[in-house]
Scaffold this active site. Structure first.
Site, PDB file in Angstrom:
ATOM      1  N   ASN A  96     -49.902  51.761 -18.371  1.00  0.00           N
ATOM      2  CA  ASN A  96     -50.644  50.773 -17.587  1.00  0.00           C
ATOM      3  C   ASN A  96     -50.747  51.255 -16.137  1.00  0.00           C
ATOM      4  O   ASN A  96     -49.771  51.778 -15.592  1.00  0.00           O
ATOM      5  CB  ASN A  96     -49.921  49.425 -17.635  1.00  0.00           C
ATOM      6  CG  ASN A  96     -49.842  48.866 -19.047  1.00  0.00           C
ATOM      7  OD1 ASN A  96     -50.814  48.921 -19.793  1.00  0.00           O
ATOM      8  ND2 ASN A  96     -48.688  48.340 -19.427  1.00  0.00           N
ATOM      9  N   GLN A 103     -50.318  46.722 -14.402  1.00  0.00           N
ATOM     10  CA  GLN A 103     -49.091  47.499 -14.171  1.00  0.00           C
ATOM     11  C   GLN A 103     -48.114  46.643 -13.387  1.00  0.00           C
ATOM     12  O   GLN A 103     -48.405  46.199 -12.280  1.00  0.00           O
ATOM     13  CB  GLN A 103     -49.425  48.779 -13.397  1.00  0.00           C
ATOM     14  CG  GLN A 103     -48.208  49.660 -13.131  1.00  0.00           C
ATOM     15  CD  GLN A 103     -48.573  50.941 -12.391  1.00  0.00           C
ATOM     16  OE1 GLN A 103     -49.701  51.088 -11.898  1.00  0.00           O
ATOM     17  NE2 GLN A 103     -47.635  51.863 -12.294  1.00  0.00           N
ATOM     18  N   HIS A 109     -45.069  55.438 -15.684  1.00  0.00           N
ATOM     19  CA  HIS A 109     -44.299  55.386 -16.922  1.00  0.00           C
ATOM     20  C   HIS A 109     -45.234  55.300 -18.106  1.00  0.00           C
ATOM     21  O   HIS A 109     -46.361  54.816 -17.980  1.00  0.00           O
ATOM     22  CB  HIS A 109     -43.350  54.183 -16.926  1.00  0.00           C
ATOM     23  CG  HIS A 109     -44.006  52.864 -16.670  1.00  0.00           C
ATOM     24  ND1 HIS A 109     -44.347  52.436 -15.413  1.00  0.00           N
ATOM     25  CD2 HIS A 109     -44.395  51.882 -17.521  1.00  0.00           C
ATOM     26  CE1 HIS A 109     -44.907  51.239 -15.481  1.00  0.00           C
ATOM     27  NE2 HIS A 109     -44.960  50.885 -16.765  1.00  0.00           N
ATOM     28  N   HIS A 111     -45.126  53.701 -22.048  1.00  0.00           N
ATOM     29  CA  HIS A 111     -44.428  52.938 -23.072  1.00  0.00           C
ATOM     30  C   HIS A 111     -44.646  53.685 -24.385  1.00  0.00           C
ATOM     31  O   HIS A 111     -45.776  54.045 -24.713  1.00  0.00           O
ATOM     32  CB  HIS A 111     -45.045  51.546 -23.252  1.00  0.00           C
ATOM     33  CG  HIS A 111     -44.997  50.662 -22.055  1.00  0.00           C
ATOM     34  ND1 HIS A 111     -44.155  49.577 -21.962  1.00  0.00           N
ATOM     35  CD2 HIS A 111     -45.717  50.679 -20.900  1.00  0.00           C
ATOM     36  CE1 HIS A 111     -44.355  48.956 -20.807  1.00  0.00           C
ATOM     37  NE2 HIS A 111     -45.299  49.608 -20.141  1.00  0.00           N
TER      38      HIS A 111
END
Ligand code: 5GP
Length: 126
Positions: A96, A103, A109, A111
């Site tokens: 995101n 986000q 990052h 997921h």
């Protein structure tokens, strides 16, 4: 416009050891740990140790060593959590970014989600 990194975000605190995490894998440039609010039987976050805000920030500014390390870490996490399709399962990787991407944490990052049927990627456009 250049990205500005906020070093008070929760993942920066995890990287500094100020907030605990359930580590899955640590490499020279990356850290993988369980999401605190799991949305699937396997829900692991993989983050670079460097100060990057989004995936595109990382992909354009990180060194080759960081990018290679991160890519290997993602692969290792898929193998370690037994969600790789070569074992019959499957997973979804999501990153995101920004307001439209919803986000929550402004440290790059991905997921990695698996261990159940995840359904369609997005709802249809209205
Ligand atoms: P995103 O920024 O892609 O919307 O999601 C951030 C994710 O970080 C969320 O899924 C949330 O559950 C997770 N998260 C937020 N705070 C913590 C934390 O302190 N520890 C861990 N392990 N995950 C967190």
């Amino acid at each position: 416009m250049a990205y500005t990194y906020d070093d008070q975000n929760i993942f920066a605190k995890i990287l500094r050891g100020e907030v605990p995490n359930a580590t899955v894998l640590e490499t020279e440039h990356s850290l993988a740990f369980h999401d605190i609010s799991e949305q699937a039987p396997a829900h692991v976050l993989v983050i670079p140790k460097g100060a990057y805000v989004t995936y595109d920030h990382f992909a354009t500014q990180a060194s080759d060593a960081e990018i290679i390390d991160f890519t290997h870490a993602v692969g290792q996490v898929c193998q370690m959590t037994s969600i790789s399709p070569d074992r019959g399962g499957g997973y979804r990787m999501i990153s995101n970014a920004g307001p439209d991407g919803v986000q929550e944490v402004p440290h790059m990052h991905v997921h990695i989600l698996g261990g159940r049927m995840l359904g369609r990627m997005l709802g249809r456009m209205q």
